[in-house]
Design an enzyme around this catalytic site. Structure first.
Site, short mmCIF file in Angstrom:
data_model
loop_
_atom_site.label_atom_id
_atom_site.label_comp_id
_atom_site.label_asym_id
_atom_site.label_seq_id
_atom_site.Cartn_x
_atom_site.Cartn_y
_atom_site.Cartn_z
N ARG A 1 -27.85 31.12 15.78
CA ARG A 1 -27.48 30.44 17.05
C ARG A 1 -27.28 31.46 18.16
O ARG A 1 -27.66 31.22 19.31
CB ARG A 1 -26.24 29.56 16.84
CG ARG A 1 -26.62 28.39 15.94
CD ARG A 1 -25.55 27.37 15.72
NE ARG A 1 -26.02 26.45 14.67
CZ ARG A 1 -25.26 25.72 13.88
NH1 ARG A 1 -23.96 25.74 14.03
NH2 ARG A 1 -25.79 24.93 12.96
N GLU B 1 -18.38 17.12 1.45
CA GLU B 1 -19.43 16.90 2.45
C GLU B 1 -20.82 16.78 1.82
O GLU B 1 -21.48 17.79 1.58
CB GLU B 1 -19.44 18.05 3.48
CG GLU B 1 -20.51 17.85 4.56
CD GLU B 1 -20.56 18.96 5.61
OE1 GLU B 1 -19.87 19.99 5.44
OE2 GLU B 1 -21.29 18.79 6.59
N LYS C 1 -16.62 13.87 4.30
CA LYS C 1 -17.35 14.26 5.52
C LYS C 1 -18.82 13.88 5.36
O LYS C 1 -19.62 14.66 4.85
CB LYS C 1 -17.21 15.78 5.74
CG LYS C 1 -17.98 16.31 6.93
CD LYS C 1 -17.49 17.69 7.34
CE LYS C 1 -18.37 18.29 8.41
NZ LYS C 1 -17.78 19.45 9.05
P1 13P Z 1 -22.36 19.93 12.53
O1 13P Z 1 -21.41 18.96 13.17
O2 13P Z 1 -22.96 20.90 13.49
O3 13P Z 1 -23.36 19.24 11.66
O4 13P Z 1 -21.49 20.84 11.58
C1 13P Z 1 -20.56 20.27 10.79
C2 13P Z 1 -20.44 21.06 9.55
O5 13P Z 1 -19.37 21.56 9.25
C3 13P Z 1 -21.61 21.22 8.69
O6 13P Z 1 -21.22 21.69 7.43
#
Ligand code: 13P
Length: 340
Positions: A33, A177, A219
């Site tokens: 990034r 997640e 998540k």
């Molecule tokens: P983003 O919201 O940019 O997808 O990142 C969240 C995140 O923690 C990904 O693991």
């Protein structure tokens, strides 16, 4: 005692309509990034960028917890204060990404498995001692021709559950997640179908591994069409599909759902989160919150560009995104909030 602590922490992570800020990019993701914007890819620039975020005044009004990366927890602000201390003093709960990233899954072209279970128990013990109170592990599911396979979904769900059990043993709240990626030209219906299958498998594994649902945060991705799909549903349609999918799969005992942004624009991510809260907030068993990385950070990073003189404007942009998502949790994100 540990059980009470993790339940309290999980609740606090989604309390007061605040949300989480993911600032846990690995070396390579952060560097990628930075490289796009010509920012030097060094430890000092990563530190300075993260200092700018952590010291944004008023951030604690919208952000309950911040996800850090291993490099950052060993760094200090310019005045010598460790990052963890700076956050804790400011009423923001510090957490840490503990997965080791994704690698190609053997025998499954195009699919990925997340690594990092080896030595995780020892790392979590160290993190808990340092004052970190929650952790994050990201599994990645790709939609494509013939994928995801059941093998990939099960392997990733199993790893997520083993990670979550280890976290709770250490007194740390696991953020679970499982991200179904937006890349591709698949429809929203396909995203729904895959996410439903993934979440069923994940909760099945969490149950098998004895994970306490009251002491974790989910998540997930929102239910959205692939980025290259010709049909892009409205904000309300995305909100409806997402809540429908989550109601089918996420037990009531889970205190909160904190979405990832996954490459959506900041505005769309806030608008969709807002629509979910406008349409369903009063009838849902869990808090519907955010754990955004790019959707909160990107506008600030685009302004900062590694230059000290840009810090005040970058901080304003970061603060604004945090406030927008705080409003979205209350169903109060609108054109006026957007402009402020
Ligand atoms: P983003 O919201 O940019 O997808 O990142 C969240 C995140 O923690 C990904 O693991």
């Amino acid at each position: 005692m540990i059980t009470k602590n993790i339940i309290d922490t999980a609740k606090a992570m989604v309390a007061d309509n605040k949300g989480l800020l993911a600032m846990d990019e690995s070396y390579s993701t952060c560097n990628k990034r930075f490289a796009k914007l010509g920012i030097p890819e060094t430890a000092e620039f990563r530190r300075a960028y993260r200092e700018m975020i952590v010291t944004t005044s008023g951030l604690n009004n919208s952000i309950s917890g911040l996800i850090l990366f291993d490099e950052t927890i060993r760094q200090q602000l310019e005045d010598g204060t460790p990052f963890i201390e700076a956050l804790t003093d400011n009423g923001i709960i510090p957490g840490i990404k503990v997965d080791g990233g994704t690698v190609a899954m053997a025998g499954h072209p195009g699919e990925k498995i997340t690594e990092g279970l080896d030595n995780l128990r020892d790392r979590l013990t160290e993190y808990a001692k340092m004052g970190l109170r929650f952790a994050k592990w990201r599994a990645v599911i790709t939609i494509g021709k013939g994928i995801p396979t059941q093998a990939c979904i099960e392997a990733n769900a199993h790893a997520l559950a083993r990670y979550a059990a280890l976290c709770q043993e250490a007194g740390i709240v696991p953020i679970v997640e499982p991200e179904v990626l937006m890349d591709g030209d698949h429809t929203m219906e396909r995203c729904f179908e895959v996410t439903e299958q993934v979440l069923h498998t994940v909760f099945n594994q969490l149950y098998k591994q004895g994970v306490l649902l009251e002491g974790m945060i989910l998540k997930p991705n929102m239910i959205v069409p692939g980025l290259a799909c010709s049909k892009q549903e409205s904000v309300d349609e995305v909100a409806d599909a997402t809540i429908k999918c989550l109601l089918r799969t996420v037990p009531d005992a889970v205190p909160g759902i904190a979405f990832l942004s996954g490459g959506q624009s900041s505005e769309l991510a806030s608008a969709r989160l807002n629509a979910m809260n406008v349409r369903f907030k009063s009838e849902l068993p869990w808090q519907v919150s955010f754990s955004f990385g790019r959707a909160i950070q990107q506008p600030a990073l685009d302004i900062w560009l590694g230059k000290e003189t840009n810090v005040p404007e970058a901080r304003k942009a970061l603060y604004h995104q945090a406030v927008c998502n705080h409003a979205a949790r209350k169903g109060e994100y609108n054109n006026e909030t957007k402009r402020k």
